[in-house]
Design an enzyme around this catalytic site. Structure first.
Site, PDB file in Angstrom:
ATOM      1  N   LEU A 101     152.658  36.818  30.584  1.00 12.44           N
ATOM      2  CA  LEU A 101     151.127  36.902  30.945  1.00 12.44           C
ATOM      3  C   LEU A 101     150.845  35.721  31.491  1.00 12.44           C
ATOM      4  CD1 LEU A 101     150.562  37.946  27.022  1.00 12.44           C
ATOM      5  CD2 LEU A 101     150.541  39.374  28.929  1.00 12.44           C
ATOM      6  N   ASP A 134     175.797  26.250  34.175  1.00 18.03           N
ATOM      7  CA  ASP A 134     176.569  27.269  34.935  1.00 18.03           C
ATOM      8  C   ASP A 134     177.674  26.309  35.797  1.00 18.03           C
ATOM      9  OD1 ASP A 134     177.345  29.649  36.067  1.00 18.03           O
ATOM     10  OD2 ASP A 134     176.205  29.098  37.966  1.00 18.03           O
TER      11      ASP A 134
END
Lengths: 161, 161, 161, 161, 161, 161
Positions: free
Chosen positions: F77, F130
């Site tokens: 949104l 990562d």
């Protein structure tokens, strides 16, 4: 913004998306060019679409226009911009096996559209390569460069060659 | 798939994403190269990152790796692929103001990764341009070409020059 | 997976991307159709590209092929897939002001490509609308439906009408 | 922009993203509608979320809103825009097995939001199809059309039917 | 791949997307958790959706599932993967103003899905923040961590705390 | 916009992208912070890039900047915005095995950039995870929170702790 610094790093050398919020939005335009060099027979086939019907240039033009809109996703430190126009022209040189590509991009914004024009040329050329690679793997994409830009505080740039 | 047809069009000349479902998945690799030509001073500044600290090449390498993954979004008729490796090397030629870029892309799949390697080179070069354009607007991106490819039914391609 | 349950929710009604890892990868194909209804004059103009030269259908076909690849980005619970083929056909009905669109999508994977085929039809139709809306704002996109699908445990579906 | 020309092509018929930089930014709104036709039992199940708990409409609404933002990525010649509002309404007609979808999109910009509203309706409908296809493969998405638009030089459009 | 090296750099320290083409595709799963800490009143309002009807958790779940699919676009050196399943669970602790989020991601592939599970948790939490920020700007997103992973050569990881 | 309502739902509880077209465009800034907690040895290795050369922080910074631009694609949104600046700072606490991340995002627009700043912090942290996960799978991403925001009708927010 000084003319002798890399503006995409701060004083300590860290990459940043530089603040352009203080710049006035102005109308800006950038024109970039590049080319695909290929066998003459390949270019003839591209241009001869009345017979083959497969329209390499129509597909590549769409690839270029869509890539211009994707520039801030591809170039890490580019600002998002509301492009108002993107156009791609092809200038074939059949005797030389050379297909020139010209992209013109416009915006009203706080930063220029050089990268959008250069990216559009690159993507158009890559798409030409993709569509012709089954017949000509040795094509070369080259001479991608800014031809001119106008608008913004740093003024106009017009390439000499 | 014949060697003398544009394979991205059907018999009536309509663009298609050609069926590769009948091809066996094989290990494939493609290597592409390109270059950015610039003022010698610009290249010196890029290479001298110990002093300036802003690491143009580190950012451009990331741009190239991420662009390889975006290839099917940029090139309309490219197939999506699960790339298993992407690597970008820089080969600077300081005396010539020339920065060579080499991308190596690997996959185990039903179609080759030429376009991914070429796209990675183009995006890396565009990012170098972006980061240096405040000091050198006349840079030229060129000589983007496939150096070699291996794997798949059509066998190996190795460029002569 | 039962035939009388919404499979995109778990037992408590929470949306999930359902596990397909236990399904065998099989060759799958889906064919979807839809149409754009417009003034006869608009359709005549689209088809008469020899004169106007602007090729609405070539652009819309590219939009459809690229949208098929974007399906998992658009449909929240769709699985990513390595599409092996996407093709878009146009079937014009000039006397009725009706342009039919057919998309055929293939994959070798663990889940079907109905959504990819339907999404390709929808995007192709939206692009036709976009390119013609300056002359005909009242066009209607309709009858987007699955015509047939094959492959996978649930077997074939062929539409009757 | 004349009313009797395809504006997405230049004088030679080449696709372009047309220049809108001369247009004044104005408040604009577009309303589009479409529908999914399905078995009555399928619609009953969608609406009866108190029991099943899986809320098809909540997921589809999000798909529609996100797709409106993706319109310039899907429709090649659409301009990027800063949407200021997107809303999706559902109007179920249980006795007819018909679920109507209405999207309202607003912007202050130089070009209209018809395509964003139509794209939102299409994506919402596709998502409904996706979530219900395990129980009803024969659903049809239809009647996607512009209901009204306001703002901009070309003035208001209000559909009669 | 050794256990005491950063594997995302080559021997000279350059970032690469490491080659995983030699690894056997195996079934893999990863589970990650995180939380949003907020005012007790905010959490009560989220959970009390029978009255307010606005279903924060349904929207956030979709955001998390879609973000899992976007992981290789967000994390530069992540490999693209064909996720076979994504599920998001909420574990509310009303007395503590703490909403726990758990994501479970599965794949059959050559590399693990830890990053996809962690990204799904982060996006779900960010979406909860977005939807509640008008009433509670001081929320904190925290404790995003890998709970367990299975599959692949490196074997299982199970977190102790 | 009241202070005691979820503004991302309409009166009936349906998710909407709320209308911001009536708000005046103002200069806005948001600052968010977060951290990655890890083994001291892992942090030492990250900071010791002179030896290892692999620059985790340079890559993670790019991931954060690019993610800020992707916020409206990730958070359903959120409104699209033309960010004018994104900067990421790292504040390492080696003795605690704690790497703090701070993102500052600026815009001139009709809605704030809290979500862009928070998303940038989350993506930066995920990228650090990562790149280090081969040596330290137990890292925790935490304390992602808004530090301050300025601009817009609701005025400034400055966090106390």
């Amino acid at each position: 913004m000084s003319d002798n610094q890399f503006t995409h790093f701060d004083a300590e050398g860290k990459a940043i998306m530089v603040e352009v919020g203080d710049k006035a939005p102005t109308r800006r335009v950038a024109v970039a060019r590049g080319e695909v060099r290929m066998n003459e027979a390949t270019l003839t086939r591209i241009l001869d679409r009345g017979f083959e019907k497969g329209d390499v240039l129509a597909v590549a033009r769409i690839a270029g226009i869509m890539a211009a809109k994707k520039t801030p996703e591809l170039i890490p430190l580019c600002h998002p911009l509301l492009l108002t126009s993107v156009a791609i022209e092809f200038l074939p040189h059949p005797g030389e096996g050379r297909l020139e590509i010209e992209a013109t991009v416009k915006v009203a914004g706080q930063t220029g559209v050089e990268m959008e024009a250069l990216t559009a040329v690159a993507a158009t050329a890559l798409c030409v390569y993709d569509m012709c690679k089954a017949v000509d793997k040795a094509m070369v994409i080259g001479e991608i460069r800014l031809m001119e830009k106008h608008g913004g505080k740093s003024g106009s740039f017009i390439r000499n060659d």
